[in-house]
Scaffold this motif. Structure first.
Motif, PDB file in Angstrom:
ATOM      1  N   ARG A  85       0.222   5.217 -11.098  1.00 42.62           N
ATOM      2  CA  ARG A  85       0.660   6.026  -9.909  1.00 42.62           C
ATOM      3  C   ARG A  85       1.282   5.400  -9.028  1.00 42.62           C
ATOM      4  O   ARG A  85       2.239   5.624  -8.149  1.00 42.62           O
ATOM      5  CB  ARG A  85      -0.534   6.862  -9.437  1.00 42.62           C
ATOM      6  N   SER A  86       0.841   4.178  -8.526  1.00 44.82           N
ATOM      7  CA  SER A  86       0.993   3.458  -7.242  1.00 44.82           C
ATOM      8  C   SER A  86       2.360   2.699  -7.636  1.00 44.82           C
ATOM      9  O   SER A  86       3.300   2.733  -6.860  1.00 44.82           O
ATOM     10  CB  SER A  86       0.199   2.432  -6.866  1.00 44.82           C
ATOM     11  N   GLU A  96       5.245   5.315  -7.649  1.00 44.43           N
ATOM     12  CA  GLU A  96       5.594   5.734  -6.340  1.00 44.43           C
ATOM     13  C   GLU A  96       6.311   4.631  -5.698  1.00 44.43           C
ATOM     14  O   GLU A  96       7.388   4.927  -5.295  1.00 44.43           O
ATOM     15  CB  GLU A  96       4.515   6.033  -5.256  1.00 44.43           C
ATOM     16  N   THR A 133      -4.647   4.691 -11.314  1.00 44.53           N
ATOM     17  CA  THR A 133      -4.237   4.211 -10.090  1.00 44.53           C
ATOM     18  C   THR A 133      -3.149   3.240  -9.930  1.00 44.53           C
ATOM     19  O   THR A 133      -1.899   3.423  -9.252  1.00 44.53           O
ATOM     20  CB  THR A 133      -5.435   3.781  -9.329  1.00 44.53           C
ATOM     21  N   ARG A 172       0.926  -1.071   0.022  1.00 40.43           N
ATOM     22  CA  ARG A 172       0.174  -0.043  -0.010  1.00 40.43           C
ATOM     23  C   ARG A 172       0.874   1.205   0.153  1.00 40.43           C
ATOM     24  O   ARG A 172       2.065   1.434   0.629  1.00 40.43           O
ATOM     25  CB  ARG A 172      -1.007   0.206   1.153  1.00 40.43           C
ATOM     26  N   ASN A 173       0.317   2.259  -0.777  1.00 36.82           N
ATOM     27  CA  ASN A 173       1.036   3.486  -0.768  1.00 36.82           C
ATOM     28  C   ASN A 173       0.142   4.646  -0.906  1.00 36.82           C
ATOM     29  O   ASN A 173      -1.197   4.353  -0.894  1.00 36.82           O
ATOM     30  CB  ASN A 173       2.250   3.732  -1.594  1.00 36.82           C
ATOM     31  N   ASP A 174       0.399   5.854  -1.189  1.00 30.15           N
ATOM     32  CA  ASP A 174      -0.533   6.890  -1.142  1.00 30.15           C
ATOM     33  C   ASP A 174      -1.553   6.661  -2.209  1.00 30.15           C
ATOM     34  O   ASP A 174      -2.429   7.368  -2.292  1.00 30.15           O
ATOM     35  CB  ASP A 174       0.381   8.286  -1.402  1.00 30.15           C
ATOM     36  N   TYR A 175      -0.995   6.113  -3.279  1.00 28.79           N
ATOM     37  CA  TYR A 175      -2.120   5.930  -4.588  1.00 28.79           C
ATOM     38  C   TYR A 175      -3.234   4.534  -4.457  1.00 28.79           C
ATOM     39  O   TYR A 175      -3.924   4.636  -5.348  1.00 28.79           O
ATOM     40  CB  TYR A 175      -1.391   6.200  -5.636  1.00 28.79           C
ATOM     41  N   GLY A 176      -2.710   3.744  -3.760  1.00 31.79           N
ATOM     42  CA  GLY A 176      -3.396   2.497  -3.697  1.00 31.79           C
ATOM     43  C   GLY A 176      -2.410   1.140  -3.366  1.00 31.79           C
ATOM     44  O   GLY A 176      -1.853   1.396  -2.269  1.00 31.79           O
ATOM     45  N   GLU A 177      -3.004   0.334  -3.550  1.00 32.04           N
ATOM     46  CA  GLU A 177      -2.379  -1.201  -3.389  1.00 32.04           C
ATOM     47  C   GLU A 177      -2.154  -1.975  -4.533  1.00 32.04           C
ATOM     48  O   GLU A 177      -2.666  -1.991  -5.632  1.00 32.04           O
ATOM     49  CB  GLU A 177      -3.453  -1.961  -2.481  1.00 32.04           C
TER      50      GLU A 177
END
Length: 127
Positions: free
Chosen positions: A78-79, A82, A75, A32-37
């Motif tokens: 972006r994830s 990151e 998503t 998990r991070n700021d943008y999703g899993e």
């Protein structure tokens, strides 16, 4: 855990086993991070692969791989970016989809797997 969550966990486990059977190294799961899993992060040789696992039962409107729309793709991208930036990954990376279709929701062992590599091929995934 709901029935859908159980099917999802089962599908992720089968997807990870499948990737290992290809000789890939599973690096992490359910990151998990700021943008999703991110479901599965693996190494295919020198390439980092973010594997999105999709599970469906027969009779659903869409096949598992077809269930990824523009929003989910954004998503995932972006994830993935990151994760790549946080880990300072310098090599190539891609996003694959592993679809698990259950032919009978009452028989969890009656399933098939579809692997689609590089679903962002030809796209600019830097944003």
């Amino acid at each position: 855990m709901t029935e859908a969550q159980e099917l999802g966990r089962f599908a992720e486990d089968r997807a990870a086993e499948y990737l290992v059977s290809l000789g890939w190294k599973v690096i992490a799961r359910n990151v998990r991070n700021d943008y999703g899993e991110l479901d599965i992060i693996a190494a295919d040789g020198q390439e980092l692969v973010i594997a999105e696992v999709r599970a469906r039962t027969v009779g659903k409107i869409q096949a598992p791989a077809d269930s990824i729309g523009a929003r989910k793709l954004r998503t995932l991208t972006r994830s993935g970016l990151e994760f790549v930036n946080d880990t300072e990954w310098e090599g190539f990376w891609r996003i694959d989809v592993i679809g698990i279709t259950f032919h009978d929701k009452n028989d969890i062992n009656n399933w098939e797997l579809e692997h689609i590599k590089d679903i962002t091929a030809g796209m600019n995934i830097s944003a």
